[in-house]
Design a protein around this motif. Structure first.
Motif, mmCIF file in Angstrom:
data_model
loop_
_atom_site.group_PDB
_atom_site.id
_atom_site.type_symbol
_atom_site.label_atom_id
_atom_site.label_comp_id
_atom_site.label_asym_id
_atom_site.label_seq_id
_atom_site.Cartn_x
_atom_site.Cartn_y
_atom_site.Cartn_z
ATOM 1 N N ASN A 44 0.831 -1.196 0.000
ATOM 2 C CA ASN A 44 0.000 0.000 0.000
ATOM 3 C C ASN A 44 0.872 1.254 0.000
ATOM 4 O O ASN A 44 1.699 1.433 0.900
ATOM 5 N N VAL A 45 0.698 2.104 -0.980
ATOM 6 C CA VAL A 45 1.352 3.413 -1.032
ATOM 7 C C VAL A 45 0.247 4.453 -0.887
ATOM 8 O O VAL A 45 -0.546 4.668 -1.804
ATOM 9 N N LEU A 46 0.167 5.078 0.288
ATOM 10 C CA LEU A 46 -0.967 5.908 0.649
ATOM 11 C C LEU A 46 -0.578 7.377 0.785
ATOM 12 O O LEU A 46 0.525 7.702 1.233
ATOM 13 N N ILE A 47 -1.510 8.256 0.402
ATOM 14 C CA ILE A 47 -1.390 9.705 0.613
ATOM 15 C C ILE A 47 -2.542 10.097 1.542
ATOM 16 O O ILE A 47 -3.654 10.405 1.089
ATOM 17 N N PRO A 48 -2.334 10.055 2.865
ATOM 18 C CA PRO A 48 -3.443 10.275 3.808
ATOM 19 C C PRO A 48 -4.152 11.610 3.628
ATOM 20 O O PRO A 48 -5.384 11.678 3.753
ATOM 21 N N SER A 76 2.974 0.826 3.546
ATOM 22 C CA SER A 76 2.736 -0.219 4.548
ATOM 23 C C SER A 76 2.529 -1.571 3.891
ATOM 24 O O SER A 76 1.946 -1.678 2.813
ATOM 25 N N TYR A 77 3.026 -2.600 4.586
ATOM 26 C CA TYR A 77 2.912 -3.974 4.097
ATOM 27 C C TYR A 77 3.051 -4.890 5.300
ATOM 28 O O TYR A 77 4.003 -4.759 6.088
ATOM 29 N N LEU A 78 2.106 -5.787 5.477
ATOM 30 C CA LEU A 78 2.122 -6.648 6.649
ATOM 31 C C LEU A 78 3.381 -7.513 6.671
ATOM 32 O O LEU A 78 3.778 -8.097 5.673
ATOM 33 N N GLY A 79 4.014 -7.563 7.840
ATOM 34 C CA GLY A 79 5.269 -8.268 7.987
ATOM 35 C C GLY A 79 6.479 -7.377 7.800
ATOM 36 O O GLY A 79 7.612 -7.822 7.955
ATOM 37 N N TYR A 80 6.222 -6.095 7.466
ATOM 38 C CA TYR A 80 7.306 -5.137 7.253
ATOM 39 C C TYR A 80 7.022 -3.862 8.034
ATOM 40 O O TYR A 80 5.880 -3.548 8.352
ATOM 41 N N GLN A 81 8.099 -3.119 8.334
ATOM 42 C CA GLN A 81 7.949 -1.866 9.051
ATOM 43 C C GLN A 81 7.391 -0.793 8.116
ATOM 44 O O GLN A 81 7.836 -0.667 6.977
ATOM 45 N N THR A 84 7.240 6.169 6.447
ATOM 46 C CA THR A 84 6.571 7.449 6.217
ATOM 47 C C THR A 84 7.605 8.459 5.723
ATOM 48 O O THR A 84 8.657 8.613 6.332
ATOM 49 N N LYS A 85 7.276 9.113 4.618
ATOM 50 C CA LYS A 85 8.232 10.049 4.022
ATOM 51 C C LYS A 85 7.487 11.289 3.534
ATOM 52 O O LYS A 85 6.410 11.191 2.949
ATOM 53 N N THR A 86 8.058 12.461 3.793
ATOM 54 C CA THR A 86 7.487 13.725 3.315
ATOM 55 C C THR A 86 8.197 14.132 2.030
ATOM 56 O O THR A 86 9.439 14.177 1.975
#
Length: 790
Positions: A44-48, A76-81, A84-86
């Protein structure tokens, strides 16, 4: 037909490019595992701040359109940290992400690797994903986890009996599943007649099972698509892993060809139980072996080459009189190219070969059969903007069918050389799919696939009176083989029959809030290949046949609707779906049909129809020391072949009857519990309604011969099937940084349930009475496996 579709695509692209080119910029890149440089699928590559996001494709690529500004990007990806990047968007930007594996293991049992909230809004439905970490936790038969048997724990998926090949999805037959390994077709997914699958779990990166709502990218089967991708290999450092079991072992090695640019992966498996037989002077043997390979090389920031291969064989030898050798061989050469930040492409050249060989020395002949195909695919992912994405491409496949060839073992065998007529065909498809965010809470995925099938010429093709290869005998109420009235020969370049089909696809999702949504889907699909088999579970001797003058393609219409909800911030999820599917031109066999080495198969088959409908429920606990899921399927699968005229009775008097793989109730409970830092306990319980069967209901005596009277086709059932499997995994602590290991202890069928594989009715030679004999394959089976990696 292809030109208008691409013209429409061009109009779409130009219109949206003009509207958005000056107001938005593209953010794109790939997401990889930081330790191995392997691309990650479904991240998931998200832009909140924009309440939007995308998911990486099969090659780890993502793209999203944004207006100029400063944004926070969450990956985010389950099993991975989570990362977050600006970033500041002022121009088209390429941004790659490296994810570190998480030290927490509690989430590894989650089935769906995507964020649950994102799935609530996604129109994707009737799809199940299993992480390889989840699969490796499940109790295993003979000490090795199995990809196919793991799928049987999901709603809507079952098999045709214990130890049987393949799997059934939503009342569909085994041959109606499209199985892809790195895009290459696998025609037989099992080793040792279903005891193992052909997929080495150590080599698998991602798998996805489409039961409905199938995207326009896929075609050629009418029941499901199992899409499996192999790992790329570690391009940073050399690694190896494997396992040593009671009757089989495996080993996989991977490492860089050129550090950070190219990698290799090679894995092999083999069973060796037959070696123990030789210690007892038993000449019989039954074993399998397979090899997985993958090469990956990054030519530039925009180009990447990948080569995948698989080779597997099963070998049986009974006293040197019966020898059997069969298996799959596939390879795929792929070129990933990034035309721009908006357009990702993949060009594939794929070869697939399924071979079956049989030697009967006591009769004196060899038998060979198989199917080959060569496939060229060109797929495009086109990211126009945050609400509108296109996928389009073309697939072209050439088929070579070898129904069978008999060759004498030697000159004195008394067997004459005989070869069934080879068949050839070409299948083409062009597709266009759209992912459309219509509103913040309403999304759609729709598309169109246009497929055509050209049956090419063969040496001999029979012609029949009234074009009917099967004739009806009203006096005895039976169907009989028609005699040919003529025979014609065609060259391989001639087209003797053409079929074309439009296959629309539609999936909709409406979300009430962050945790609730309803979804609906419809898809039409065409299948031009048929498995000639009169058993519920195919055997390697069964052969594939193309559609042609007498065999029509199967046409599916499937409808599904579902309700989905997250509870407790995604810790619990509930998925419910109802489906209905209708299939035209499903082959049915006349009573007494001879399918083996039949050069005129059209004389024993009729075109019928089938249908299936049901309800699927899946409840999951995703987090905590205790995780798992409960799945339940209530369904019905039926088949019908009425008479072609009012005078004909059809098969089973033209009435609906249960398909050979129909199961009214199917329940699976899977649990995993972290007992301590060293121990993990796993279990699964399965209950299924018994398979349909046809039993005798009476008998009569004719000239001192007892003749049984049978009930209607599949009007009876075998006893219900159920079993409990358990396993425990012990991981020694502390673990070395360079070498890790674990022990897996398992018990298959804990309470030794003697499940019925078949019931045979015969006359007892001692007392002359008729009796039923039950065959059971497996009782309780313990297993031990030592797993390691370094």
């Amino acid at each position: 037909m292809k030109f208008p579709l691409y013209l429409l695509l061009l109009i779409f692209c130009c219109t949206f490019s003009q509207n958005y080119a000056q107001s938005t910029y593209g953010l794109s890149g790939t997401v990889i595992n930081a330790k191995s440089n392997e691309t990650l699928i479904g991240v998931n590559v998200l832009i909140p701040s924009q309440n939007t996001g995308v998911v990486t494709n099969e090659y780890g690529f993502y793209a999203i359109k944004l207006t100029p500004g400063i944004y926070e990007v969450v990956v985010s990806y389950l099993g991975y940290q989570t990362v977050t990047k600006t970033i500041k968007i002022e121009e088209d930007t390429n941004l790659n992400f490296e994810l570190q594996e998480s030290s927490e293991n509690l989430e590894e049992v989650v089935i769906n690797s995507n964020n649950n909230r994102l799935n609530i809004k996604s129109p994707e439905m009737s799809v199940n994903k299993l992480s390889i970490k989840t699969i490796k936790k499940l109790p295993a038969i003979f000490g090795e986890v199995d990809v196919i048997k793991s799928l049987l724990l999901l709603p809507g998926v079952s098999n045709a009996g214990e130890g049987s090949s393949g799997f059934n999805v939503r009342g569909g037959a085994v041959d109606q599943n499209l199985i892809l390994l790195d895009e290459a077709t696998i025609f037989n997914s099992s080793h040792l007649f279903g005891f193992f699958s052909v997929f080495n779990p150590d080599a698998i990166k991602d798998l996805k099972l489409y039961k409905g709502g199938i995207p326009a990218k896929y075609g050629g089967r009418v029941s499901s698509v199992l899409d499996i991708y192999q790992r790329d290999g570690n391009s940073k450092e050399f690694k190896a892993q494997g396992g040593i079991g009671v009757i089989s072992s495996r080993l996989l090695a991977e490492g860089p060809i050129v550090k950070d640019k190219g990698s290799f992966l090679v894995g092999g498996r083999s069973s060796y139980a037959h070696l123990f037989l030789k210690l007892t002077d038993n000449p019989n043997s039954a074993y399998f072996y397979d090899l997985n390979a993958k090469l990956s090389y990054k030519l530039s920031d925009k180009d990447k080459l990948l080569f995948s291969g698989y080779f597997g064989r099963d070998v049986f030898n009974i006293n040197d009189n019966f020898k059997n050798n069969y298996g799959n061989s596939v390879f795929n050469l792929r070129w990933n190219h990034l035309f721009s930040d908006e357009i990702f492409t993949n060009l594939s050249l794929i070869y697939s070969d399924y071979y079956y060989g049989l030697t009967l020395n006591f009769v004196g002949f060899n038998w060979d059969s198989g199917i080959k195909n060569l496939n060229i695919k060109y797929d495009f992912n086109h990211y126009l903007n945050e609400t509108f994405k296109l996928k389009y491409g073309t697939h072209n496949t050439y088929y070579d069918f070898n129904p069978g060839e008999i060759e004498p073992v030697d000159e004195d065998s008394g067997i004459n050389y005989f070869k069934l007529d080879e068949k050839y065909a070409i299948e083409n498809a062009t597709y266009l799919a759209v992912e459309h965010k219509i509103a913040n809470n309403f999304t759609a995925e729709y598309g169109l696939r246009f497929s055509n099938f050209f049956r090419l010429g063969q040496d001999k093709l029979n012609e029949y009176a009234n074009n009917e290869a099967v004739i009806y005998n009203p006096e005895f109420d039976i169907y009989q083989e028609a005699e040919p009235i003529n025979q014609r020969s065609y060259s391989k370049s001639e087209i003797i029959k053409t079929y074309s089909n439009l296959e629309p696809r539609l999936a909709l999702a409406y979300s009430f809030n962050r945790d609730q949504s309803v979804k609906a889907s419809y898809n039409r699909m065409a299948q031009y290949l048929h498995l000639i088999s009169n058993t519920s579970s195919p055997t390697p001797l069964d052969v594939w046949a193309p559609s042609g003058p007498f065999i029509k393609p199967q046409i599916l219409d499937q409808y599904a609707v579902g309700y989905f909800q997250n509870f407790s911030n995604g810790n619990y999820t509930l998925e419910t779906e109802a489906f209905y599917k209708n299939i035209k031109n499903r082959i049915d066999y006349v009573d007494g049909a001879n399918l083996i080495a039949n050069n005129n198969i059209e004389t024993v088959i009729l075109n019928g129809k089938s249908r299936a409908y049901g309800l699927e429920i899946m409840a999951k606990k995703n987090e905590g020391r205790l995780t798992g899921w409960l799945s339940y399927t209530l369904s019905k699968a039926e088949q019908k072949t009425p008479g072609r005229t009012p005078e004909e009775s059809g098969i089973n008097n033209g009435d609906w009857y249960a398909a050979g793989y129909d199961k009214t109730h199917d329940i699976s409970l899977t649990l995993s519990y972290d007992l301590a830092t060293k121990w993990q306990l796993n279990s699964n319980f399965i209950f299924q309604t018994g398979l349909p069967a046809t039993f005798p209901t009476g008998q009569y005596n004719y000239r001192n011969i007892t003749v049984p009277i049978f009930s209607d086709r599949n009007s009876n059932r075998l006893p219900a099937y159920h079993r409990l499997d358990i396993s425990a995994t012990y991981t020694p602590k502390p673990q070395s940084k360079d070498f890790k290991s674990s022990w897996n202890f398992g018990i298959y069928n804990l309470y030794d349930r003697q499940n019925t594989y078949s019931l045979n009715f015969a006359r007892n030679s001692d007392n002359g009475m008729n009796e039923a004999t039950r065959l059971s394959l497996f009782g309780i089976i313990p297993s031990v496996t030592y797993n390691f990696s370094f």
